[in-house]
Design a protein around this motif. Structure first.
Motif, PDB file in Angstrom:
ATOM      1  N   GLU A  65       0.814  -1.216   0.000  1.00 21.63           N
ATOM      2  CA  GLU A  65       0.000   0.000   0.000  1.00 21.63           C
ATOM      3  C   GLU A  65       0.849   1.268   0.000  1.00 21.63           C
ATOM      4  N   LYS A  66       1.934   1.251   0.763  1.00 17.04           N
ATOM      5  CA  LYS A  66       2.776   2.435   0.880  1.00 17.04           C
ATOM      6  C   LYS A  66       3.342   2.839  -0.481  1.00 17.04           C
TER       7      LYS A  66
ATOM      8  N   GLN B 297      -5.643  11.190   0.069  1.00 16.97           N
ATOM      9  CA  GLN B 297      -6.310  10.968   1.350  1.00 16.97           C
ATOM     10  C   GLN B 297      -7.791  10.660   1.129  1.00 16.97           C
TER      11      GLN B 297
ATOM     12  N   ARG C 251      -6.900   7.024   4.085  1.00 18.08           N
ATOM     13  CA  ARG C 251      -5.805   7.052   5.063  1.00 18.08           C
ATOM     14  C   ARG C 251      -5.589   8.477   5.557  1.00 18.08           C
ATOM     15  N   ASN C 252      -4.965   8.611   6.736  1.00 20.38           N
ATOM     16  CA  ASN C 252      -4.733   9.958   7.253  1.00 20.38           C
ATOM     17  C   ASN C 252      -3.610  10.645   6.486  1.00 20.38           C
TER      18      ASN C 252
ATOM     19  N   TRP D  12      -0.905  12.061   7.385  1.00 24.42           N
ATOM     20  CA  TRP D  12       0.462  11.740   7.771  1.00 24.42           C
ATOM     21  C   TRP D  12       0.944  10.480   7.052  1.00 24.42           C
ATOM     22  N   ARG D  13       0.092   9.478   6.968  1.00 21.38           N
ATOM     23  CA  ARG D  13       0.469   8.230   6.302  1.00 21.38           C
ATOM     24  C   ARG D  13       0.710   8.463   4.807  1.00 21.38           C
ATOM     25  N   VAL D  14      -0.147   9.265   4.207  1.00 19.79           N
ATOM     26  CA  VAL D  14       0.027   9.579   2.780  1.00 19.79           C
ATOM     27  C   VAL D  14       1.320  10.370   2.565  1.00 19.79           C
TER      28      VAL D  14
ATOM     29  N   VAL E 135       4.112  10.297   4.425  1.00 22.61           N
ATOM     30  CA  VAL E 135       5.263   9.401   4.591  1.00 22.61           C
ATOM     31  C   VAL E 135       5.456   8.534   3.337  1.00 22.61           C
ATOM     32  N   ALA E 136       4.349   8.045   2.779  1.00 21.70           N
ATOM     33  CA  ALA E 136       4.436   7.233   1.563  1.00 21.70           C
ATOM     34  C   ALA E 136       4.973   8.031   0.383  1.00 21.70           C
TER      35      ALA E 136
END
Length: 433
Positions: free
Chosen positions: A139-140, A390, A395-396, A398-400, A402-403
């Motif tokens: 996913e990342k 997002q 996803r939040n 922050w996760r997007v 970082v990816a």
């Protein structure tokens, strides 16, 4: 000289304060410009603002803008997004990373259709992410590759941002389009190269290979993409060859897009009206911002800021690379809070005279600047592609973010390569001229 420095600081501070208050970018530009002329010059402000707005509103290069936007809106409503995955997927099974490359190549194709980063990321994301997730891809990397590749909509012609830059810098839009081809391909190769390296080092995270598709079936699936690719090649090729101007090419592109939509059965009264209204809204917004930016340019010219900055650059005797590094950091910071077109119009009146004084080619600088603006699309807190992904993934932010970080670094590498090897930008326009 000190008084001009103070005026510049006051204007910049006023811009930040008014923007932070939530006022439209266009209204902020014209308010700061009118206020500065009223306070610091003796010119007739009302008549000058009115005449500048009128003159800027019918700039000939700007006529290509609504047509290219409309072409993208028409094609956006065809089966392009569905056909893209089926057409590209079977050819990518041999590459490490396999179907993840659909994100990069799909965004490259969509960029040549839409000319917009957000539209590119949205269209390809809605098509590819469910398919990749269903097959078990990481996913990342799915999110990161789409976030990075979505920015290609800014540099691969016909790019809306390049048209805006051409109007602001008074440079040939056709030359900018030509200059953007090799850098766009270079970024695609960097993104695909990263996916390949990641897949080789993380083989355990890759899903099993899919059954091999026969050559005949591959060709059949790919044939659905050929009309779109043919239209893109015709539109861009007619500009490069000198047969048409960008505006004429855009008009032909609209006709071709309408024909394709009619042949595929997606052209209805509702889709036609929706595409026309969406293109009108976007075009009016950009044209309004550009007209107000012209007022700001007139204001800084009357105050004498361009001459002051040019003299400052000359007095400091900064080497071009140091000026470029300083401007790059400045634009990256701006990109944390503004989207691409706003960055261009807010900075052009001040930055372009400095760049010219340093002897930097404005065509090359335009492409370099667009790569820096691409970074702004994936930098928080106001990265448009981050918001798009997002909303698509749930996803939040922050996760997007970082990816997307590795692809931000790849864009930094791309900008460095353009600075190190300027011929990546200048060679093709030189050959075609």
């Amino acid at each position: 000289m000190e008084s001009i420095s103070l005026i510049l600081l006051v204007m910049f501070g006023a811009l930040l304060v008014i923007l932070a208050a939530g006022v439209w970018v266009a209204m902020t530009l014209v308010a700061v410009a009118a206020g500065a002329m009223w306070l610091f010059t003796q010119v007739p402000v009302s008549s000058l603002v009115a005449s500048t707005l009128w003159d800027a509103s019918w700039s000939w290069p700007l006529t290509a803008l609504p047509l290219f936007i409309w072409m993208g809106e028409i094609l956006f409503r065809t089966r392009l997004s569905r056909d893209m995955f089926d057409g590209l997927g079977p050819w990518l099974g041999w590459l490490p990373g396999r179907l993840l490359h659909v994100n990069v190549l799909g965004c490259g194709i969509m960029a040549a259709v839409a000319g917009s980063s957000a539209v590119t990321a949205t269209t390809v994301g809605r098509m590819s992410l469910p398919e990749l997730k269903k097959r078990g891809y990481d996913e990342k990397l799915m999110i990161g590759s789409l976030a990075g590749s979505g920015t290609l909509g800014l540099i691969i012609p016909p790019s809306i941002v390049l048209i805006v830059y051409g109007v602001l810098a008074q440079q040939s839009v056709a030359k900018l389009f030509i200059a953007g081809v090799l850098p766009g391909l270079m970024l695609m190769l960097l993104f695909m190269g990263y996916v390949v390296v990641w897949a080789l080092f993380n083989a355990d995270k890759m899903p099993p290979r899919e059954p091999r598709v026969a050559l005949g079936e591959r060709l059949r699936r790919s044939s659905r993409l050929m009309p779109i690719i043919g239209l893109i090649a015709f539109v861009i090729g007619s500009i490069y060859s000198g047969i048409t101007t960008p505006t004429e090419s855009a008009a032909l592109g609209v006709v071709g897009a309408l024909l394709l939509a009619a042949l595929t059965g997606t052209l209805t009264a509702q889709s036609f009206a929706a595409s026309l209204l969406a293109a009108t809204r976007t075009s009016c917004m950009i044209a309004f911002i550009l007209a107000c930016a012209a007022v700001l340019s007139i204001a800084v010219a009357f105050i004498g800021i361009p001459q002051y900055l040019a003299g400052l650059v000359g007095a400091l005797d900064l080497p071009p690379w140091l000026l470029l590094l300083t401007l790059t950091l400045f634009f990256i910071v701006l990109g944390c809070f503004l989207e691409g077109i706003s960055i261009l119009v807010l900075s052009s009146a001040v930055v372009l005279p400095m760049v010219q004084a340093a002897g930097i080619d404005l065509i090359w600088f335009g492409i370099y600047l667009v790569v820096i603006i691409e970074m702004a699309q994936i930098t928080p807190p106001v990265g448009f592609n981050l918001f798009v992904l997002q909303s698509i993934t749930g996803r939040n932010i922050w996760r997007v973010t970082v990816a997307s970080a590795p692809f931000f670094l790849l864009l930094c590498l791309g900008a460095f390569l353009l600075a190190l090897f300027p011929a990546i930008v200048t060679w093709l326009p030189g050959v075609m001229s």
